[in-house]
Write an enzyme that holds these catalytic residues in place. Structure first.
Site, mmCIF file in Angstrom:
data_model
loop_
_atom_site.group_PDB
_atom_site.id
_atom_site.type_symbol
_atom_site.label_atom_id
_atom_site.label_comp_id
_atom_site.label_asym_id
_atom_site.label_seq_id
_atom_site.Cartn_x
_atom_site.Cartn_y
_atom_site.Cartn_z
ATOM 1 N N TYR A 1 0.912 -1.260 0.101
ATOM 2 C CA TYR A 1 -0.144 -0.118 -0.039
ATOM 3 C C TYR A 1 0.850 1.195 -0.097
ATOM 4 C CZ TYR A 1 -3.610 -3.086 1.488
ATOM 5 O OH TYR A 1 -4.695 -4.243 1.285
ATOM 6 N N SER B 1 -13.682 -4.828 1.414
ATOM 7 C CA SER B 1 -14.794 -4.133 0.751
ATOM 8 C C SER B 1 -16.115 -4.750 0.981
ATOM 9 C CB SER B 1 -14.603 -4.361 -1.025
ATOM 10 O OG SER B 1 -15.161 -3.336 -1.727
#
Length: 337
Positions: free
Chosen positions: A55, A207
């Site tokens: 990330y 998600s």
């Protein structure tokens, strides 16, 4: 306050709302906001934090480590991952080879400012490295005390079964799987969840709001909200594309009465929905503003009655993706470089 659930067949408890710390670009504005969001998560009672070395090309781990400075380490559960390229993307800068795994854990611990992570996860399955090599590296990391438990992300049921068997032979626990899962994306239900349940592996799902679509902010025929995922040309718009049809968006709007009946926002309903699955230990929730964290935590401990779960299925109908083959379809076929 979030509730806590055991992670797989282990004694480790994690907060069922787990804070997902990822930065898109690693700019100072994002760093400051991310730090504020981490502090908001701590204030809301969240103790579990998930990140990954990839990330923002390692910056997210650094930001999380800095944000958690001064906290009692034993009161936190810190998760990170290995697989995707980091550094200059040389031939051994990605994958799950012993070389990359052993170097990656050391880099992650330095950036996170800790001696160990609670959970170290294989971010994808590596088709180019023998699974025995990867699991042996994980076993050594556990023995060295650099990770307490091992997990995987976006592995198929067969891959989880093979990894779990090797872990058992090597004397450590594979206790978690981190797949995408939401009302709209249920590809784990037919194979991954039953296999995981049998093996004592929990899901930590990412998600749960289907990249924000289940929050109801995208209305068919209306302009896209400024600054939303669907307008992010750095990759967010591409990820969300599959859900951005008028059929999906209008059906999602049909969930509002269900959320109202439970006195939840649509985003909270989405998070509460994934937590109804008893194989899900935690929903990963990120935030672009600190106040979103406190809102998300309100999804913890909610029971959605069976008749409302059935109504959700009716409203969404055939726009739900259930094909377990999508896990393989979305997986890298060779190690990225």
């Amino acid at each position: 306050m979030p509730n806590y659930r055991y992670l797989g067949n282990s004694g480790l408890k994690i907060s069922e709302i787990t804070y997902g710390n990822w930065l898109t670009h690693g700019s100072q504005v994002e760093n400051d906001t991310a730090t504020a969001c981490v502090h908001a998560a701590l204030d809301a009672g969240i103790t579990s934090f998930d990140t990954a070395d990839v990330y923002a090309n390692t910056k997210a781990e650094q930001v999380l480590g800095d944000a958690l400075k001064g906290q009692r380490r034993e009161s936190l559960e810190i998760f990170t991952k290995v697989y995707w390229p980091t550094g200059p993307a040389g031939p051994n800068d990605s994958g799950l080879s012993r070389k990359h795994v052993m170097e990656s854990i050391n880099g992650s611990l330095t950036r996170l400012g800790t001696d160990y992570v609670d959970l170290y996860q294989a971010h994808r399955f590596d088709t180019e490295t023998p699974l025995e090599e990867t699991m042996q590296a994980f076993a050594d990391i556990v023995r060295q005390g650099k990770a307490l438990y091992i997990g995987v992300s976006e592995w198929t049921a067969d891959q989880i079964r093979a990894g779990h068997a090797l872990a058992k032979d090597l004397g450590f626990q594979l206790i978690s799987s981190q797949p995408q899962y939401s009302m709209l994306w249920r590809v784990i239900e037919d194979e991954v969840v039953p296999t995981s349940r049998e093996l004592g592996v929990s899901q930590i799902v990412w998600s749960p709001m289907a990249q924000g679509v289940l929050s109801g902010k995208y209305v068919p025929g209306q302009p896209l909200p400024e600054g939303s995922r669907a307008t992010d040309d750095k990759g967010g718009a591409r990820m969300i594309q599959r859900f951005m049809t008028d059929d999906v968006l209008s059906r999602v709007q049909g969930l509002k009465p269900v959320a109202d009946e439970l006195d939840l926002s649509m985003a909270q309903l989405a998070v509460a929905w994934v937590l109804q699955n008893d194989n899900v230990a935690a929903a990963l929730v990120g935030a672009s503003r600190p106040e979103q964290v406190a809102e998300n935590v309100k999804a913890a401990g909610v029971t959605i009655p069976a008749e409302l779960m059935a109504r959700i299925d009716e409203v969404l109908g055939d726009v739900v993706e259930r094909d377990p083959g999508k896990t393989t379809e979305g997986a890298p076929q060779k190690r990225p470089s």
